[in-house]
Design a protein around this motif. Structure first.
Motif, PDB file in Angstrom:
ATOM      1  N   ASP A  75      27.281   7.817  15.413  1.00 24.02           N
ATOM      2  CA  ASP A  75      27.751   6.725  14.564  1.00 24.02           C
ATOM      3  C   ASP A  75      26.516   6.097  13.940  1.00 24.02           C
ATOM      4  OD1 ASP A  75      28.388   4.147  13.635  1.00 24.02           O
ATOM      5  OD2 ASP A  75      29.890   3.808  15.185  1.00 24.02           O
ATOM      6  N   PRO A 114      35.109   7.128   9.754  1.00 20.12           N
ATOM      7  CA  PRO A 114      34.594   7.415  11.093  1.00 20.12           C
ATOM      8  C   PRO A 114      35.436   8.434  11.845  1.00 20.12           C
ATOM      9  CG  PRO A 114      35.657   5.274  11.059  1.00 20.12           C
ATOM     10  CD  PRO A 114      35.605   5.748   9.637  1.00 20.12           C
ATOM     11  N   PHE A 131      32.415  10.606  12.600  1.00 20.19           N
ATOM     12  CA  PHE A 131      31.888  10.186  13.897  1.00 20.19           C
ATOM     13  C   PHE A 131      32.670  10.800  15.061  1.00 20.19           C
ATOM     14  CE2 PHE A 131      30.579   5.879  11.780  1.00 20.19           C
ATOM     15  CZ  PHE A 131      29.617   6.543  11.030  1.00 20.19           C
TER      16      PHE A 131
END
Ligand SMILES: [Cu+2]
Length: 385
Positions: free
Chosen positions: A180, A188, A192
């Motif tokens: 991240d 994300p 991520f």
């Protein structure tokens, strides 16, 4: 330079009991990976009496299924990788076999705080490996760490507003990990997401704002992964060069330690929840810049890029005998305030501080929350004539 960084491939055999226990517990709480196999999902807290053997099967299941299918699926469900998941019963530590092996022979190494030069070109390709390693943080303490690139913090990334960062994470560890970047504005759930052992994942972003930003593993429980060492700084310079200065990067973090194998100390999740650290440090070695100071010359402008990795506490940054000429709250060189004595970096944040060294001397830089300064978040800036 970072392009060429590679990690070691850790051994996957001989998982110790602590490792198996961790896997067994984490599998039912937060680290289960859709598609990885029923073995991970099968164990439950009610089977606590079987934890070790269930965990061993779970650990074996990751590898055997991967080998059978020939493909190790990424975790496509990033709900597992965010703070949404609250693994309240997680009781693990970071003491895996790879994190403790060979600890007695690990040498202490000062962590170089100098900001590396910007790379040439407008695109920077970075390849990090996630793996576990024992890290000696002072003469008497080796921590069983989870790392990016085998050190804590991970390498400093230096980029520039508008440049492109193409980042690849390869996971060499048993447990899923992820990345991240706080300097990225990106989906994300995709960028991520967690990466399982043996897989790689690449994403690209373009920083919009200059500043000192945190990066960290975002795999749940995030508290555990940051607390075990998976963090670092990404420094974003503005398009137009800042005024000349000596640039240093300080990443503050806390260690919450229990005893572990081979003389190591493991990061302990329950202690992290209680938020009373054993050690607080700049660049993960308590008092390292007292023992071996940062040295500049009279007349130098010094710029500290300070990030608080936490996982839970701020850094109340102050330099004894100095005042900050300028503190940048973000988007350098905008948002500057002048004549500041102390300014606080929140956990998960970064602040940039400048001072001018008018006189020679020894100037301690500290976390002025002195309980944490006393636990190691202190260093020395030596201004030489
Ligand atoms: Cu991780």
């Amino acid at each position: 330079m970072i392009d060429d960084l590679t990690g070691e491939q850790p051994s996957v055999s001989g998982l110790p009991q602590t490792r198996r226990t961790f896997l067994a517990r984490s599998s039912v709480l937060s680290l289960a990976i859709p598609g990885v196999g029923a073995a991970l999902a099968a164990c439950s807290p009610s089977e606590s009496s079987k934890r070790d053997t269930t965990g061993a099967r779970a650990a074996a299941g990751v590898d055997s299924e991967s080998q059978q299918t020939g493909a190790r699926p990424l975790n496509a469900d990033s709900r597992l990788d965010t703070g949404v998941m609250k693994p309240e019963h997680h009781t693990g530590t970071s003491a895996t076999g790879t994190a403790t092996a060979g600890a007695a022979n690990v040498a202490y190494r000062r962590w170089a705080p100098e900001l590396p030069a910007l790379p040439a070109g407008r695109t920077q390709r970075i390849h990090f490996h996630a793996h576990e390693a024992p890290i000696r943080i002072d003469d008497g303490t080796v921590v069983a760490a989870w790392t990016f690139e085998g050190d804590v913090p991970g390498p400093i990334v230096h980029t520039r507003v508008g440049d492109t960062v193409e980042f690849t994470l390869t996971n060499d560890a048993e447990i899923p990990h992820s990345m991240d970047f706080h300097a990225a504005q990106i989906n994300p759930k995709e960028a991520f997401k967690s990466v399982v052992k043996g897989q790689s994942h690449t994403f690209t972003f373009t920083p919009k704002y200059a500043g000192a930003f945190l990066y960290h593993c975002g795999t749940a429980p995030v508290l555990m992964h940051i607390g075990a060492g998976m963090f670092g700084a990404i420094i974003v310079s503005p398009r137009d060069a800042l005024r000349p200065a000596k640039d240093f990067v300080l990443v503050q973090n806390e260690f919450y330690l229990a005893g572990a194998a081979n003389g190591t100390r493991a990061s302990d999740y329950q202690k992290m929840l209680n938020m009373v650290p054993d050690i607080v440090a700049f660049n993960a070695r308590p008092n390292q810049y007292v023992k071996d100071p940062i040295r500049v010359k009279v007349g130098d402008r010094v710029r500290f890029w300070v990030v608080s990795a936490g996982p839970s506490h701020p850094c109340n940054f102050h330099v004894v005998g100095e005042q900050f000429d300028t503190v940048y709250l973000g988007s350098l060189p905008d948002n500057a305030i002048r004549g500041v004595q102390t300014f606080t970096v929140p956990p998960g944040g970064g602040i940039v501080y400048e001072l001018v060294c008018d006189v020679p001397g020894e100037f301690p830089f500290v976390n002025h929350g002195f309980g944490h300064g006393q636990k190691g978040a202190i260093g020395m800036l030596v201004v030489e004539p």
